[in-house]
Structure formats: structure tokens, C-alpha cells
Design an enzyme around this catalytic site. Sequence first.
Site, PDB file in Angstrom:
ATOM      1  CB  SER A 123      -9.992 -15.159 -10.965  1.00  0.00           C
ATOM      2  OG  SER A 123      -9.225 -15.900 -10.298  1.00  0.00           O
ATOM      3  CE1 TYR A 148     -12.560 -14.085  -6.406  1.00  0.00           C
ATOM      4  CE2 TYR A 148     -10.895 -15.568  -7.053  1.00  0.00           C
ATOM      5  CZ  TYR A 148     -11.464 -14.160  -7.270  1.00  0.00           C
ATOM      6  OH  TYR A 148     -10.888 -13.234  -7.913  1.00  0.00           O
TER       7      TYR A 148
END
Length: 314
Positions: A123, A148
Site C-alpha cells: 500500500s 494498517y
Amino acid sequence: MKVLVTGVAGFIGMHCAQRLAARGDEVVGIDNLSAYYSVDLKRDRLKQLHLRFDHADLADAAALQGIFSKEQPEAVLHLAAQPGVRYSLENPAAYIQSNLVGFANLLECCRSDPPRHLVFASSSSVYGNNPDLPWSERHNIDHPVSLYAATKKSNELMAHVYSHLYGLNATGLRYFTVYGPWGRPDMSAMLFARAIMEGKPIQVFNHGDMQRDFTYIDDIVEGTLRVLDRPQRYAIYNLGNHQPVKLLEYISLLEQALGKKARLEMKPMQPGDVKAIYADTSALKNAVGFAPSTPLAAGLERFARWFRQYYGYG
């Protein structure tokens, strides 16, 4: 080629599986159909696909090993994860189980039954608050600002270890703000479109002073499959549109696509969020001869058509 796609009922997973099947690959899909967002949407995505599907959780090591032993995939496209920066503030345990335990189990399966290539989703969040734009794979990512992001950086490190120790061909893709038909309901395109159509206010964080590198789903699929087809011992690539757009401009283009004005509610920056995101995609282009280029206005038009039809907005 037999390809195992994890997270196949997800946004990117569904589109990649669809393209793989269309080009003649044999696709096996895994998904735990998490209730993080609408399971009905995930089931409707699965209805678009023709593949063998296993309802399984990657955190269940025995179940995952059973699937690997039975299928022995030639390639693995790992897109399953607990997504979302903001939700990681509320439910960190979900990220540990899915993104760390689940990924460790997957790597062990790849060690036991090695595929020719493992491609996994990382990501853009791994870059944290890096002020040096555009973000390059050469930049340091030692300071994530959300759990995350920390799990995604951990995935890159874990894959590197398995590549180094066991010769696993592994490539990570740092996706940048993906949007398009069948998108996730917790992402801005869906959140904003629903608010606009229902006359509800859009929460605009940091008072609109934000930029994002919005990447259309078809570009994500094209880049992902090109990488999948070119095994490397270990690599990391940005996969983004490399054209940052101001948040208020994005909302304006979405208004045009939907034919309705938005109500804006200005808010301060949220914890774990970042002000600007911008991908340097030169490494990807050098490696596979492709970089995303779908104009935002064109992508949002396609998204808006699907959104109106799927949710029944006239």
C-alpha cells in the site's frame, strides 16, 4: 496457468480474477467474506466470476495448507487483507490476524508448494508522512503513521525473508487510492457518491487541503497482471496514476459525473491520515512497460454509471 487469488471477492481481487479468466488462465479463489463491509456486495462480485471458490480464512493455517496442497497453484496473487487506515484505530486485532498471521500462513504455504511467482498487495500507506514527493520505492519507509501501514510494511519484510531464505519469487505492489466500478463502500468514491445522491454532507478532511493519486481499477489490473507474468526474486513497485489531484477538484469531477452538487462539511485532519499522496511509477514502467494513465474524469464517469445502476439511483 493456474492462479490462486486470495481476497477474490474484494474490489481488486474480483477484477483481477475476471481478467485472468478472460485471458484463459485457470483461477482458484479464496475469501473469508469478512463483514467489514457489505457481504452482499462481495457475493455479487463473486457472481460476476466463473471459478472454483473456497470460503476460507488465511488465518486458518490448516485450511489454507489444504487448499495449496490440493490446487498446487503455479502463481499466487495475494490481495486478501483487512483494509482501511481509519478502521485500524478501532479494531487493531483484525489487522494482526489478517495482515500478519494470514500472510505468514500464506508464505509458509508458498514455501511448502512453491509457485513460480507470488505477487502481493502492499500500500502507498507505507510512506507515512514522507514530504518528499513523488514517493519512490527508494524512499525510507521506517515511520508508518497507522497500524494498517505498519502491517503492509511488515508484509514486504516478511516476503523478503522468504525470498532470501527459500528462493521464493515475490513482488509487492504499493497500490495508490484505487477507484472504479464494484469499489469498496469505505473508499471516498463510494462514500461521496452516496452522500451526493442522498443530499447528505460529505466530510472533507483537513478542510480540503489534501491530494490523492487516484488510480482507476483497469490500470491496477493491467499493472498487476503484467507484474504477475514476470517473476523476479524480489521486487517492490508503486502502482499509481502519478498525477495527484486536489480533493476539492476530485469532488467537483464526481459532481459532474453524477449530475448533482455536493454538500461539503469541512473537518480537521484525521489521525493516521496523510496530506498528500503521489506515486513515482518509473520503476514499474521500466520493469513491465506500463504505467497507469486513465484520466480521472473518464474513470469517474465509468464509476458513476455503475454506481447509479447497481444502487438504483435514477
